[in-house]
Design an enzyme around this catalytic site. Sequence first.
Site, PDB file in Angstrom:
ATOM      1  N   ASP A   6     -11.495   2.872   3.791  1.00 48.07           N
ATOM      2  CA  ASP A   6     -11.948   1.487   3.681  1.00 48.07           C
ATOM      3  C   ASP A   6     -13.451   1.378   3.436  1.00 48.07           C
ATOM      4  O   ASP A   6     -13.934   0.316   3.037  1.00 48.07           O
ATOM      5  CB  ASP A   6     -11.661   0.746   5.004  1.00 48.07           C
ATOM      6  CG  ASP A   6     -10.339  -0.013   4.989  1.00 48.07           C
ATOM      7  OD1 ASP A   6     -10.006  -0.573   3.938  1.00 48.07           O
ATOM      8  OD2 ASP A   6      -9.675  -0.044   6.042  1.00 48.07           O
ATOM      9  N   LYS A  64       0.846  -1.203   0.000  1.00 48.15           N
ATOM     10  CA  LYS A  64       0.000   0.000   0.000  1.00 48.15           C
ATOM     11  C   LYS A  64       0.874   1.243   0.000  1.00 48.15           C
ATOM     12  O   LYS A  64       0.653   2.195  -0.741  1.00 48.15           O
ATOM     13  CB  LYS A  64      -0.932   0.002   1.227  1.00 48.15           C
ATOM     14  CG  LYS A  64      -2.086  -0.980   1.094  1.00 48.15           C
ATOM     15  CD  LYS A  64      -2.863  -1.182   2.400  1.00 48.15           C
ATOM     16  CE  LYS A  64      -3.907  -2.282   2.188  1.00 48.15           C
ATOM     17  NZ  LYS A  64      -4.654  -2.629   3.392  1.00 48.15           N
ATOM     18  N   GLN A  94      -5.109  -1.394   9.551  1.00 47.45           N
ATOM     19  CA  GLN A  94      -5.005  -2.715   8.928  1.00 47.45           C
ATOM     20  C   GLN A  94      -5.636  -3.778   9.830  1.00 47.45           C
ATOM     21  O   GLN A  94      -5.343  -3.858  11.030  1.00 47.45           O
ATOM     22  CB  GLN A  94      -3.527  -3.029   8.648  1.00 47.45           C
ATOM     23  CG  GLN A  94      -3.282  -4.323   7.894  1.00 47.45           C
ATOM     24  CD  GLN A  94      -3.802  -4.301   6.450  1.00 47.45           C
ATOM     25  OE1 GLN A  94      -3.929  -3.240   5.836  1.00 47.45           O
ATOM     26  NE2 GLN A  94      -4.112  -5.460   5.921  1.00 47.45           N
TER      27      GLN A  94
HETATM   28  N1  GUN Z   1      -7.064  -6.577   5.893  1.00 47.78           N
HETATM   29  C1  GUN Z   1      -7.298  -7.303   4.767  1.00 47.78           C
HETATM   30  N2  GUN Z   1      -7.959  -6.553   3.841  1.00 47.78           N
HETATM   31  C2  GUN Z   1      -8.150  -5.335   4.411  1.00 47.78           C
HETATM   32  C3  GUN Z   1      -8.764  -4.138   3.945  1.00 47.78           C
HETATM   33  O1  GUN Z   1      -9.305  -4.033   2.826  1.00 47.78           O
HETATM   34  N3  GUN Z   1      -8.750  -3.099   4.822  1.00 47.78           N
HETATM   35  C4  GUN Z   1      -8.202  -3.192   6.076  1.00 47.78           C
HETATM   36  N4  GUN Z   1      -8.260  -2.111   6.863  1.00 47.78           N
HETATM   37  N5  GUN Z   1      -7.621  -4.294   6.523  1.00 47.78           N
HETATM   38  C5  GUN Z   1      -7.602  -5.351   5.697  1.00 47.78           C
END
Ligand code: GUN
Length: 284
Positions: free
Chosen positions: A118, A51, A95
């Site tokens: 998100d 990311k 996350q």
């Molecule tokens: N963990 C796995 N996929 C995601 C996501 O799309 N967002 C977040 N915040 N954590 C994740």
Amino acid sequence: MILDGKKAAAELREELKKKIIELKSTYNTVPGLTVILIGEDPPSKIYVRNKEKFAIEVGINSQVIKYPEDVKEEVVLNKIKELNSDNKVSGILVQLPLPKHIDKRKVIETIDPVKDVDGFHPVNVGNLSSGYDSSIPCTPLGCYLLIKKIEKNLNGKHAVIIGRSNLNGKPMTQLLLKENCTVTITHSKTKDLKAECNRADIIIAAVGRPKLIKGDWVKKGAIVIDVGINKTDSGLVGDVDFDEVSKVAKAITPVPGGVGPMTIACLLSNTIECFRKNKSRLSS
Ligand code: GUN
């Protein structure tokens, strides 16, 4: 046909780079994304690294805040509140998964909905299901964009979603309903999953069971989107048996190189959208 998510994501990132250059000339500042990573979960560390890498590549101001596994919930919540009032931060992502002692719901609800890249905050979930403007969770948004690359008009298509998570299955349903699909959501208690899949024009598999979806589960000419990432002795595989299903499907996403890269590109796109929403709130 193989739906190349890596290529689609690279194209989307090129568009985002241009948008960020325009935003910079208008506002003299660029969107900022802050990711909070708690603990040492190996897949989470890889996701967060990716990311950050792609955020920097498109010109987003990226920041990763790391906490040890035993960090106090209060420390995380206070940090989120601080980020909520920091004008340089357009988007906040915590996350998942979180350590057990930290309440996921509290964390999500502390994030300002306008900075919720998100789309997990109840305000955004509600807006999406009511058909209003909202942040859209990155994984289903990535799946949706890949489907639209193959089929512009989804009117009346029967979509079968496997998995009912907040992260993917439920928001995916909303996106496809908006496109006038007939949507079936299936899950671990569904009686005859194969029969449900056999009826589908579009299958979205997000169950976490390696190669569950076989060739004879899929109607000829269906679009198959594989969200699964399963670690096996023979490497990473999806929820779909790619070798079998690619012989009957009209289009199928590979694992890796399908939904994964699109998810990250959509996160960057959401960060730009949050930047715009923050700016319009500040000027009103
Ligand atoms: N963990 C796995 N996929 C995601 C996501 O799309 N967002 C977040 N915040 N954590 C994740």
